[in-house]
Motif scaffolding. Structure first.
Motif, PDB file in Angstrom:
ATOM      1  N   UNK A  77       0.659  -0.354   0.079  1.00 31.06           N
ATOM      2  CA  UNK A  77      -0.310  -0.274  -0.184  1.00 31.06           C
ATOM      3  C   UNK A  77       1.204   1.245  -0.199  1.00 31.06           C
ATOM      4  N   UNK A  78       1.640   1.549   0.754  1.00 24.50           N
ATOM      5  CA  UNK A  78       2.644   2.350   1.072  1.00 24.50           C
ATOM      6  C   UNK A  78       3.955   2.238  -0.313  1.00 24.50           C
ATOM      7  N   UNK A 134       9.456  10.609  -2.594  1.00 19.21           N
ATOM      8  CA  UNK A 134      10.591   9.410  -3.451  1.00 19.21           C
ATOM      9  C   UNK A 134      10.784   7.956  -2.129  1.00 19.21           C
ATOM     10  N   UNK A 135      10.466   7.546  -2.681  1.00 22.85           N
ATOM     11  CA  UNK A 135      11.149   6.493  -1.952  1.00 22.85           C
ATOM     12  C   UNK A 135      12.401   6.410  -1.718  1.00 22.85           C
ATOM     13  N   UNK A 140      13.462   8.238   5.703  1.00 25.67           N
ATOM     14  CA  UNK A 140      12.966   8.043   6.655  1.00 25.67           C
ATOM     15  C   UNK A 140      11.278   8.773   6.588  1.00 25.67           C
ATOM     16  N   UNK A 141      10.721   9.605   5.844  1.00 27.83           N
ATOM     17  CA  UNK A 141       9.697  10.032   6.200  1.00 27.83           C
ATOM     18  C   UNK A 141       8.906   8.386   5.218  1.00 27.83           C
ATOM     19  N   UNK A 142       8.979   7.275   4.748  1.00 25.35           N
ATOM     20  CA  UNK A 142       8.397   6.164   4.145  1.00 25.35           C
ATOM     21  C   UNK A 142       8.109   5.467   5.173  1.00 25.35           C
ATOM     22  N   UNK A 143       9.578   5.618   5.476  1.00 26.47           N
ATOM     23  CA  UNK A 143       9.192   4.421   6.992  1.00 26.47           C
ATOM     24  C   UNK A 143       8.106   4.680   8.295  1.00 26.47           C
ATOM     25  N   UNK A 144       8.364   5.648   8.765  1.00 31.40           N
ATOM     26  CA  UNK A 144       7.591   6.888   9.440  1.00 31.40           C
ATOM     27  C   UNK A 144       5.724   6.094   9.032  1.00 31.40           C
ATOM     28  N   UNK A 145       5.815   6.204   7.737  1.00 32.45           N
ATOM     29  CA  UNK A 145       4.552   6.080   6.754  1.00 32.45           C
ATOM     30  C   UNK A 145       4.217   4.351   6.781  1.00 32.45           C
ATOM     31  N   UNK A 157       9.452   0.598  12.357  1.00 27.21           N
ATOM     32  CA  UNK A 157       9.420  -0.344  10.981  1.00 27.21           C
ATOM     33  C   UNK A 157      10.888   0.443   9.915  1.00 27.21           C
ATOM     34  N   UNK A 158      11.798  -0.195   9.439  1.00 25.30           N
ATOM     35  CA  UNK A 158      12.327   0.509   7.949  1.00 25.30           C
ATOM     36  C   UNK A 158      12.812  -0.270   6.903  1.00 25.30           C
TER      37      UNK A 158
END
Length: 331
Positions: A198-199, A215-216, A221-226, A245-246
């Motif tokens: 989903x992310x 972008x991924x 860091x922002x993607x990991x928080x989401x 989550x990383x």
């Protein structure tokens, strides 16, 4: 859907305050030793010292009462818990290190887990806990990690990418982990895969440098928080807390990796040339301004054009310039 979730959460965790199990352990051990001594003494003295009634009591205690008391003694290590049921109904949760005594009619409830294959028994994964295979009656409250296999997922613009995640988690509500899901470890693994897809589908692998879009690769860091927040929503039903989550692996799929590498190289060359040209123009402009300001030489338009051409060739060329000495004139 919300009503179903609420129905699953009607069982609230209740922490038990049982009796100290050390006196039961010591006294029961002494009593069983005395029962053994009484049985031995009966046969040695041929029933002269110990009556038959005392022998029967000693045998009953040694083979029935004593083992039942031992069964009720529970020993927990730090960050361990046990869930107890009373004839199929949730009774409470035992937490905290120490030795405790529970009545024998309270049975410990163990989660349903997968059986290990012969290969997994011979060589278990480094991030797998044996509790996941043979939990017994104890539940580990320690912080653990789960690493799912690499997945091929399409990003926002449809590019197939290979991605892998590492999720740090722990159990915070034993009743939800035991009664709301069939297998909390398998449940978490599936939810990690779903949340990851989903992310990833919401962001491109890479974004142009002149834009502020996420972008991924550029906003890990922002993607990991989401991703953490997405997994936590599903993990709440199972009483799990997602600590972290990383993204541990991120790359293009093999079928497009070569083309994307050429694209990145071309983009880098264009950016480099753009910077070089801007710098060269600034240098030429400064040179002309200094020559005119200091009145070193007076150049007409044709000579200025020739000098600008030569400076740009020297500054923007990929190789070192070879000077040519002109002994005549330009005309």
């Amino acid at each position: 859907m919300q009503n179903q979730v609420k129905q699953q959460m009607v069982v609230e965790e209740r922490e038990l305050r049982p009796l100290n199990g050390l006196p039961f352990l010591v006294l029961n051990t002494i009593a069983m030793l005395l029962a053994i001594a009484a049985i031995v003494l009966f046969f040695v003295s041929a029933g002269l010292t110990i009556s038959v009634m005392m022998l029967v009591i000693a045998i009953i205690y040694l083979f029935i009462i004593g083992p039942i008391i031992y069964y009720g003694i529970k020993i927990l290590q730090p960050n361990e818990a046990m869930v107890f049921t009373f004839f199929g109904k949730y009774h409470g949760t035992l937490k905290g290190p120490g030795i405790f005594f529970m009545a024998f009619w309270h049975s410990g409830y163990a989660p349903v887990v997968k059986e290990p294959t012969s290969a997994e028994v011979a060589q278990p994964k480094a991030d797998d806990s044996w509790e996941a295979y043979f939990p017994g009656k104890k539940i580990s409250l320690k912080t653990k990690t789960i690493n799912n296999n690499k997945q091929k997922v399409n990003d926002l613009i449809g590019n197939p990418i290979i991605i892998d995640t590492m999720v740090v988690w722990r159990i915070i509500d034993t009743t939800k982990a035991m009664f709301n899901v069939e297998n909390y470890l398998e449940y978490l693994s599936v939810q990690c895969d779903v949340a990851l897809r989903n992310i990833v589908s919401l962001y491109p692998y890479d974004a142009p440098s002149d834009t502020d879009s996420m972008s991924l690769r550029g906003n890990s860091h922002e993607i990991a928080e989401a991703l953490k927040a997405e997994i936590q929503i599903a993990a709440n039903i199972a009483g799990l807390e997602i600590v972290d989550a990383r993204i541990t692996n991120l790359s293009y799929a093999p079928e497009i990796a070569s083309a994307m590498l050429q694209r990145q190289q071309a983009s880098a060359v264009v950016d480099a040339k753009h910077t070089i040209v801007e710098g060269a123009v600034d240098i030429v402009e400064m040179a002309l301004r200094r020559l005119n300001a200091n009145d070193i030489v007076r150049l007409d338009e044709e000579r200025k054009a020739a000098m600008v051409s030569n400076l740009l060739v020297v500054l923007c060329g990929n190789k070192d310039a070879q000077p040519i000495v002109n002994s005549g004139s330009l005309y």
